[in-house]
Design a protein around this motif. Structure first.
Motif, PDB file in Angstrom:
ATOM      1  N   TYR A 120      -2.397 -14.831  -5.542  1.00 42.64           N
ATOM      2  CA  TYR A 120      -1.153 -15.667  -6.412  1.00 42.64           C
ATOM      3  C   TYR A 120      -0.844 -17.038  -5.058  1.00 42.64           C
ATOM      4  N   THR A 121      -0.304 -17.673  -5.666  1.00 44.89           N
ATOM      5  CA  THR A 121      -0.040 -19.430  -4.360  1.00 44.89           C
ATOM      6  C   THR A 121       0.725 -18.605  -3.217  1.00 44.89           C
ATOM      7  N   ALA A 122       1.478 -17.724  -3.449  1.00 39.33           N
ATOM      8  CA  ALA A 122       2.709 -17.391  -3.047  1.00 39.33           C
ATOM      9  C   ALA A 122       1.970 -16.449  -1.559  1.00 39.33           C
ATOM     10  N   PRO A 123       3.166 -17.282  -0.422  1.00 38.30           N
ATOM     11  CA  PRO A 123       2.295 -15.823   1.077  1.00 38.30           C
ATOM     12  C   PRO A 123       2.310 -14.412   0.742  1.00 38.30           C
ATOM     13  N   ILE A 124       1.796 -14.423   1.327  1.00 35.41           N
ATOM     14  CA  ILE A 124       1.733 -12.594   1.756  1.00 35.41           C
ATOM     15  C   ILE A 124       3.010 -11.611   1.732  1.00 35.41           C
ATOM     16  N   LYS A 125       3.645 -12.418   3.006  1.00 30.07           N
ATOM     17  CA  LYS A 125       4.986 -11.964   3.056  1.00 30.07           C
ATOM     18  C   LYS A 125       5.868 -11.664   1.950  1.00 30.07           C
ATOM     19  N   ASP A 126       6.006 -13.299   0.665  1.00 32.00           N
ATOM     20  CA  ASP A 126       6.887 -13.275   0.017  1.00 32.00           C
ATOM     21  C   ASP A 126       6.018 -12.245  -1.527  1.00 32.00           C
ATOM     22  N   GLU A 184       2.223   0.763   4.610  1.00 31.57           N
ATOM     23  CA  GLU A 184       2.024  -0.702   5.589  1.00 31.57           C
ATOM     24  C   GLU A 184       1.776  -1.912   5.035  1.00 31.57           C
ATOM     25  N   THR A 185       3.015  -2.292   5.292  1.00 32.26           N
ATOM     26  CA  THR A 185       4.064  -4.150   5.462  1.00 32.26           C
ATOM     27  C   THR A 185       2.837  -4.372   6.373  1.00 32.26           C
ATOM     28  N   PRO A 186       2.444  -5.551   4.982  1.00 32.31           N
ATOM     29  CA  PRO A 186       2.619  -5.876   4.306  1.00 32.31           C
ATOM     30  C   PRO A 186       1.513  -6.081   3.176  1.00 32.31           C
ATOM     31  N   ARG A 187       0.602  -5.019   3.316  1.00 30.69           N
ATOM     32  CA  ARG A 187      -0.761  -4.868   2.768  1.00 30.69           C
ATOM     33  C   ARG A 187      -0.971  -3.579   2.057  1.00 30.69           C
ATOM     34  N   LEU A 188      -0.015  -2.865   2.515  1.00 35.05           N
ATOM     35  CA  LEU A 188      -0.735  -0.897   1.677  1.00 35.05           C
ATOM     36  C   LEU A 188       0.509  -0.499   1.080  1.00 35.05           C
ATOM     37  N   LEU A 189       0.422  -0.190  -0.252  1.00 37.81           N
ATOM     38  CA  LEU A 189       1.338   0.501  -1.196  1.00 37.81           C
ATOM     39  C   LEU A 189       1.022   1.727  -1.509  1.00 37.81           C
ATOM     40  N   LYS A 190       0.972   2.863  -1.699  1.00 37.14           N
ATOM     41  CA  LYS A 190       0.462   3.768  -3.027  1.00 37.14           C
ATOM     42  C   LYS A 190       1.464   4.920  -2.871  1.00 37.14           C
ATOM     43  N   MET A 191       1.605   5.138  -3.791  1.00 41.87           N
ATOM     44  CA  MET A 191       2.241   5.920  -4.818  1.00 41.87           C
ATOM     45  C   MET A 191       2.471   6.523  -5.859  1.00 41.87           C
ATOM     46  N   THR A 192       2.825   7.820  -5.984  1.00 46.54           N
ATOM     47  CA  THR A 192       2.512   8.744  -7.337  1.00 46.54           C
ATOM     48  C   THR A 192       3.409   7.547  -8.619  1.00 46.54           C
ATOM     49  N   PHE A 193       3.210   8.139  -9.669  1.00 46.61           N
ATOM     50  CA  PHE A 193       3.655   6.981 -10.784  1.00 46.61           C
ATOM     51  C   PHE A 193       3.562   8.313 -11.865  1.00 46.61           C
ATOM     52  N   SER A 245      -1.101  11.188 -11.019  1.00 47.08           N
ATOM     53  CA  SER A 245      -1.142   9.617 -11.217  1.00 47.08           C
ATOM     54  C   SER A 245      -0.849   9.076  -9.991  1.00 47.08           C
ATOM     55  N   VAL A 246      -2.080   8.382  -9.793  1.00 46.92           N
ATOM     56  CA  VAL A 246      -1.082   7.056  -8.760  1.00 46.92           C
ATOM     57  C   VAL A 246      -2.485   5.734  -8.378  1.00 46.92           C
ATOM     58  N   VAL A 247      -1.298   5.048  -8.121  1.00 50.51           N
ATOM     59  CA  VAL A 247      -1.180   3.569  -8.598  1.00 50.51           C
ATOM     60  C   VAL A 247      -1.047   3.759  -6.422  1.00 50.51           C
ATOM     61  N   GLU A 248      -1.524   2.616  -6.387  1.00 50.07           N
ATOM     62  CA  GLU A 248      -2.280   1.517  -5.076  1.00 50.07           C
ATOM     63  C   GLU A 248      -2.161   0.741  -5.077  1.00 50.07           C
ATOM     64  N   LEU A 249      -1.737  -0.400  -4.638  1.00 50.26           N
ATOM     65  CA  LEU A 249      -1.335  -2.039  -4.602  1.00 50.26           C
ATOM     66  C   LEU A 249      -2.208  -1.973  -3.617  1.00 50.26           C
ATOM     67  N   ARG A 250      -2.857  -3.491  -3.215  1.00 53.38           N
ATOM     68  CA  ARG A 250      -3.146  -3.956  -1.934  1.00 53.38           C
ATOM     69  C   ARG A 250      -2.985  -5.582  -1.951  1.00 53.38           C
ATOM     70  N   LEU A 251      -2.937  -6.427  -0.530  1.00 57.49           N
ATOM     71  CA  LEU A 251      -2.445  -7.672  -0.806  1.00 57.49           C
ATOM     72  C   LEU A 251      -3.597  -7.411   0.362  1.00 57.49           C
ATOM     73  N   SER A 252      -3.967  -8.619   0.195  1.00 56.39           N
ATOM     74  CA  SER A 252      -4.544  -9.631   1.269  1.00 56.39           C
ATOM     75  C   SER A 252      -4.567 -11.356   1.649  1.00 56.39           C
ATOM     76  N   GLU A 253      -4.518 -11.918   2.767  1.00 55.33           N
ATOM     77  CA  GLU A 253      -4.519 -12.982   2.923  1.00 55.33           C
ATOM     78  C   GLU A 253      -5.720 -13.951   2.130  1.00 55.33           C
ATOM     79  N   VAL A 254      -5.493 -14.857   1.532  1.00 56.00           N
ATOM     80  CA  VAL A 254      -6.076 -15.747   1.006  1.00 56.00           C
ATOM     81  C   VAL A 254      -6.184 -17.341   0.974  1.00 56.00           C
TER      82      VAL A 254
END
Length: 209
Positions: free
Chosen positions: A34-40, A82-91, A96-105
């Protein structure tokens, strides 16, 4: 108007079968930038007031150890935050587990999502077709929201003819990913395509795919 071809190819899709804690699981992995900043991007994912504007209303405690419920959809427990890089949850269920990871590119934010379920739930790697196209719609909605597009009713948008045409193409992409995984046979993939077509493109003529 959605540039369907561009949005479909913006996502890398991987299907894999693997063992975790002695149990066989099937996972779908989606990656895009995404072209948006990681915090957004993080705020769009973690702030209820933003989440309801492109995805669904959510109630509960959006913190580690908290439980949440999406309106008309799944709920679960937040396992790691772990703001703003990792969100892991049951779903939907504890296994059933969903894990989201963000990184600056260089272009903004790298986004990676994995949804993992037990083999007995997925049936085979073709089970990716039951969830993958739905997550594609969510990633598209997030892209448009981050660009400043407004959804008067996100659910209505998700069910629109234009989004269903987008889903026609992502179903093909997930079928190819399932085939590439080498862990689903032709009959299983065909059944997955049929189920995904009925679920995600109910108003379209299948012959137009």
């Amino acid at each position: 108007m959605i540039d369907i071809a561009t949005q479909v190819t913006a996502v890398q899709r991987v299907v894999c079968q693997h063992s975790i804690d002695g149990g066989e699981r099937v996972s779908v992995l989606l990656r895009r930038n995404y072209t948006a900043p990681i915090k957004d991007v993080w705020n769009a994912l973690a702030e209820p007031d933003q989440l309801r504007r492109w995805f669904l209303p959510v109630t509960g405690e959006l913190r580690e150890g908290g439980r949440f419920q999406l309106e008309g959809n799944a709920g679960g427990e937040i396992l790691r935050c772990e703001t703003p890089r990792l969100l892991k949850m049951t779903f939907g269920m504890d296994t059933s587990v969903v894990e989201l990871r963000l990184s600056e590119v260089d272009v903004g934010t790298g986004f990676e999502m994995m949804h993992s379920v037990p083999m007995e739930v997925a049936g085979s790697a073709a089970g990716a077709l039951f969830v993958g196209p739905g997550w594609d719609v969510s990633l598209l909605g997030l892209e448009l929201f981050l660009r400043g597009e407004i959804f008067p009713d996100p659910v209505e948008w998700q069910n629109s003819a234009e989004v269903q045409r987008f889903s026609q193409q992502t179903i093909k992409a997930w079928a190819a990913a399932a085939e590439d995984s080498g862990t689903a046979d032709g009959d299983q993939i065909a059944q997955g395509i049929a189920a995904a077509t009925a679920q995600f493109t109910p108003d379209l003529d299948p012959s137009t795919a």
